[in-house]
Motif scaffolding. Sequence first.
Motif, PDB file in Angstrom:
ATOM      1  N   THR A  50       0.721  -1.198  -0.134  1.00  0.00           N
ATOM      2  CA  THR A  50      -0.088  -0.220  -0.107  1.00  0.00           C
ATOM      3  C   THR A  50       0.908   1.289   0.026  1.00  0.00           C
ATOM      4  O   THR A  50       0.683   2.485  -0.838  1.00  0.00           O
ATOM      5  CB  THR A  50      -1.016   0.100   1.290  1.00  0.00           C
ATOM      6  N   LEU A  51       2.180   1.328   0.599  1.00  0.00           N
ATOM      7  CA  LEU A  51       2.862   2.494   0.917  1.00  0.00           C
ATOM      8  C   LEU A  51       3.676   2.668  -0.586  1.00  0.00           C
ATOM      9  O   LEU A  51       3.757   3.860  -0.918  1.00  0.00           O
ATOM     10  CB  LEU A  51       3.741   2.178   2.088  1.00  0.00           C
ATOM     11  N   TYR A  52       4.071   1.527  -0.951  1.00  0.00           N
ATOM     12  CA  TYR A  52       4.528   1.664  -2.344  1.00  0.00           C
ATOM     13  C   TYR A  52       3.768   2.329  -3.409  1.00  0.00           C
ATOM     14  O   TYR A  52       4.191   3.138  -4.145  1.00  0.00           O
ATOM     15  CB  TYR A  52       5.085   0.079  -2.722  1.00  0.00           C
ATOM     16  N   LEU A  53       2.323   1.633  -3.512  1.00  0.00           N
ATOM     17  CA  LEU A  53       1.564   2.153  -4.470  1.00  0.00           C
ATOM     18  C   LEU A  53       1.124   3.645  -4.288  1.00  0.00           C
ATOM     19  O   LEU A  53       1.165   4.557  -5.083  1.00  0.00           O
ATOM     20  CB  LEU A  53       0.310   1.495  -4.318  1.00  0.00           C
ATOM     21  N   ARG A  54       0.936   4.195  -2.827  1.00  0.00           N
ATOM     22  CA  ARG A  54       0.681   5.357  -2.569  1.00  0.00           C
ATOM     23  C   ARG A  54       1.768   6.598  -2.779  1.00  0.00           C
ATOM     24  O   ARG A  54       1.416   7.446  -3.328  1.00  0.00           O
ATOM     25  CB  ARG A  54       0.367   5.455  -0.901  1.00  0.00           C
ATOM     26  N   TRP A  55       2.907   6.048  -2.535  1.00  0.00           N
ATOM     27  CA  TRP A  55       3.886   7.159  -2.503  1.00  0.00           C
ATOM     28  C   TRP A  55       4.582   6.980  -3.997  1.00  0.00           C
ATOM     29  O   TRP A  55       5.470   8.191  -4.354  1.00  0.00           O
ATOM     30  CB  TRP A  55       4.760   7.050  -1.394  1.00  0.00           C
ATOM     31  N   PHE A  56       4.848   5.917  -4.663  1.00  0.00           N
ATOM     32  CA  PHE A  56       5.831   5.549  -5.666  1.00  0.00           C
ATOM     33  C   PHE A  56       5.288   5.388  -7.197  1.00  0.00           C
ATOM     34  O   PHE A  56       5.512   5.950  -8.102  1.00  0.00           O
ATOM     35  CB  PHE A  56       6.946   4.740  -5.323  1.00  0.00           C
ATOM     36  N   TYR A  57       4.203   4.407  -7.036  1.00  0.00           N
ATOM     37  CA  TYR A  57       3.692   3.764  -8.248  1.00  0.00           C
ATOM     38  C   TYR A  57       2.467   4.689  -8.768  1.00  0.00           C
ATOM     39  O   TYR A  57       2.607   5.247  -9.887  1.00  0.00           O
ATOM     40  CB  TYR A  57       3.337   2.405  -8.156  1.00  0.00           C
ATOM     41  N   LEU A  58       1.462   5.042  -7.995  1.00  0.00           N
ATOM     42  CA  LEU A  58       0.138   5.768  -8.524  1.00  0.00           C
ATOM     43  C   LEU A  58       0.391   6.959  -8.994  1.00  0.00           C
ATOM     44  O   LEU A  58      -0.133   7.522  -9.749  1.00  0.00           O
ATOM     45  CB  LEU A  58      -0.825   5.160  -7.432  1.00  0.00           C
ATOM     46  N   PRO A  88       5.601  -2.712 -12.822  1.00  0.00           N
ATOM     47  CA  PRO A  88       6.373  -1.675 -12.617  1.00  0.00           C
ATOM     48  C   PRO A  88       7.866  -2.072 -13.250  1.00  0.00           C
ATOM     49  O   PRO A  88       8.069  -3.257 -13.561  1.00  0.00           O
ATOM     50  CB  PRO A  88       6.469  -1.412 -11.293  1.00  0.00           C
ATOM     51  N   ASP A  89       8.583  -1.087 -13.729  1.00  0.00           N
ATOM     52  CA  ASP A  89       9.808  -1.189 -14.013  1.00  0.00           C
ATOM     53  C   ASP A  89      10.930  -1.598 -13.268  1.00  0.00           C
ATOM     54  O   ASP A  89      11.663  -2.401 -13.216  1.00  0.00           O
ATOM     55  CB  ASP A  89      10.297  -0.199 -14.913  1.00  0.00           C
ATOM     56  N   GLU A  90      10.852  -0.900 -11.983  1.00  0.00           N
ATOM     57  CA  GLU A  90      11.856  -0.922 -10.967  1.00  0.00           C
ATOM     58  C   GLU A  90      11.856  -2.549 -10.392  1.00  0.00           C
ATOM     59  O   GLU A  90      10.749  -2.991 -10.055  1.00  0.00           O
ATOM     60  CB  GLU A  90      12.069   0.037 -10.066  1.00  0.00           C
ATOM     61  N   ILE A  91      13.015  -2.796  -9.716  1.00  0.00           N
ATOM     62  CA  ILE A  91      13.207  -4.122  -9.075  1.00  0.00           C
ATOM     63  C   ILE A  91      12.027  -4.166  -7.728  1.00  0.00           C
ATOM     64  O   ILE A  91      11.488  -5.319  -7.563  1.00  0.00           O
ATOM     65  CB  ILE A  91      14.631  -4.345  -8.831  1.00  0.00           C
ATOM     66  N   ILE A  92      12.246  -3.074  -6.883  1.00  0.00           N
ATOM     67  CA  ILE A  92      11.335  -3.265  -5.815  1.00  0.00           C
ATOM     68  C   ILE A  92       9.937  -3.285  -6.094  1.00  0.00           C
ATOM     69  O   ILE A  92       9.056  -4.244  -5.364  1.00  0.00           O
ATOM     70  CB  ILE A  92      11.577  -2.005  -4.882  1.00  0.00           C
ATOM     71  N   GLY A  93       9.361  -2.540  -7.213  1.00  0.00           N
ATOM     72  CA  GLY A  93       7.918  -2.618  -7.430  1.00  0.00           C
ATOM     73  C   GLY A  93       7.647  -4.140  -8.055  1.00  0.00           C
ATOM     74  O   GLY A  93       6.615  -4.582  -7.880  1.00  0.00           O
ATOM     75  N   LEU A  99       5.225 -10.713  -4.732  1.00  0.00           N
ATOM     76  CA  LEU A  99       5.095 -11.383  -3.436  1.00  0.00           C
ATOM     77  C   LEU A  99       3.655 -11.133  -2.642  1.00  0.00           C
ATOM     78  O   LEU A  99       3.447 -11.828  -1.960  1.00  0.00           O
ATOM     79  CB  LEU A  99       6.276 -10.904  -2.742  1.00  0.00           C
ATOM     80  N   THR A 100       3.094  -9.944  -3.213  1.00  0.00           N
ATOM     81  CA  THR A 100       2.078  -9.539  -2.586  1.00  0.00           C
ATOM     82  C   THR A 100       0.923 -10.695  -2.633  1.00  0.00           C
ATOM     83  O   THR A 100       0.350 -10.923  -1.498  1.00  0.00           O
ATOM     84  CB  THR A 100       1.517  -8.150  -2.698  1.00  0.00           C
TER      85      THR A 100
END
Length: 565
Positions: A50-58, A88-93, A99-100
């Motif tokens: 959720t934090l990844y989507l909220r601050w980086f992806y969306l 997404p393109d980056e490895i963390i995303g 994994l989610t």
Amino acid sequence: MAQDIRLTRLKRRRFAFWRLIIANIIDDVRIVREAWFPVSALVLVLGSCTLYLRWFYLPDYCDCQPDTAVALFETLKLLLFQTDLSLPDEIIGRTLFFLTPLLGLFFLLQSSVDVGRLLVDKRTRPEHWQAALAATYRGHMIVCGLGRVGYRAVLQLLDCRREVVAIEANPACEFIPTLISLGVPVIYGDARDPAVLIRAGLRRAQGLIATIDDDLKNVEIALSARRIRPELPTVQRIFSRALDARIERTFGRNSAFSPAALAAPTFAAALMSTTVRYVLDLPAGLLGVAYLTVSNDSPLLGPVAEMEQRFGVRRLPGPSSQFDILPSEELVLVGSLPALEAVQLANRPQRVRRNGGLIVCGLGKVGTQVVRLLIRGDPCPSLTVICTVETPQRYIEVLTAQGVRVLRGDARDSELLREAGIEHASALAALYSDDLLNLQIGLAVRSMYPDVHLVLRVFSDVLADRLADLFGIHTAFSTSALAAPSLVAAALLPDVEAAFDVGDQLLVVRRQIIIDRRVGQTVAELRAAGQLPLSVRRNGDFQWLPPDQFVIECGDELEVLTYLT
């Protein structure tokens, strides 16, 4: 009958609905806490995504600043493989997107299984629910040990409208189902364990009563409680008189009581009187409490004050000397044993009792105390004791040295009863701790000599009532029922000497030195306020049941009988 009436009355108590709601919330929180790992892992996975989507992806994907709700919604869609989002393109995303759903579903299923199992176990592990229920109590009493005395103490507290939490080490205790049906939380465990005491709400409790049939354990329970709460009032069931005195020096006056010592005066008095129902062993001597139903042609009819003056007794409760005694009225009287016997004979003359010796069967805790009281009597009656073959020889030697005849054997044996002098005895007391044995002794005596006055020790009030109906044995008493009121009263009030119950009311004897506004008042004024002076000690001299016109002076030491409020 009295016990049936009490249980019926207590089962009508209304249990607070809010308490059930809070207890369920506490228990559910415990369940979630026990399944902490899969639940925490699931929250971690969903939170990270959720934090990844909220601050980086969306923000880049939709060219806007989405809120957390939108990010959580997209995370749940990703968890269920229903997402419309591109990888997404980056490895963390990419790692979170893979994994989610995998870890999320795994931990979701694992937490569901664990929580579901614990919810099922909630029915099979009632101890957790009892602890959750106890967590909702505040200002309650804790009773440790659900033996005969502890069970009676709980019922007495409930009758006094006090909330109770019980602690019992044996989950198979016969009294637990009855108390749970009355809404009393029962905590399973050793009451000496501080963790068990805390689960019972020790930090929020009003007081603690330790009633285990072991002096040392009761002391250890009180010490454990005092280490957590040094100011907590504690009352202990103690048999040893020497230990009783030492405990009171440590824990405070009247913090230890012996059920045998509390009950023995009643058994001893019942051997010599058919009217007594309870006996108060006060410093000035013995005072009896008797129940009496006034006959239609009784000479007692008329003003209460005339009866009190004539016989030297007092009517309970409260300011009753201004009212007339009516036919069929039930009276509760307090006075000396001879005075109560005289009132009973005046009300309804009875056949003359045998004028012989007394026989006591059983030299246990109660029997020993009863024999000691009878020996102290003036005059001392002719006394024979029947004990078992296991009774220590030193007990027999002490009694023999005091002129008491002691026989060993089975008190149900007619030959042994004849050897004890049953054909000439006026009364026999069966004081073993076995109800069945006491009943068999009573029936054996009744079959031989029906006119012998019998006193039996029984636990069940129902059995006592049945004995009166079936066999005419009207003097059957329970040691625990006689002792429990005093233990309860001492836990609730200071300076308690003894207590007994009349119906659902608890009457308490308190020793007080008068230095307050009662100085200068008359006994009649104290009675009008609900306080009946049983004795007054002035300048070292005692006066029994002072008359209504008696004036209280500063420094008088009173034994006052009053209601527990």
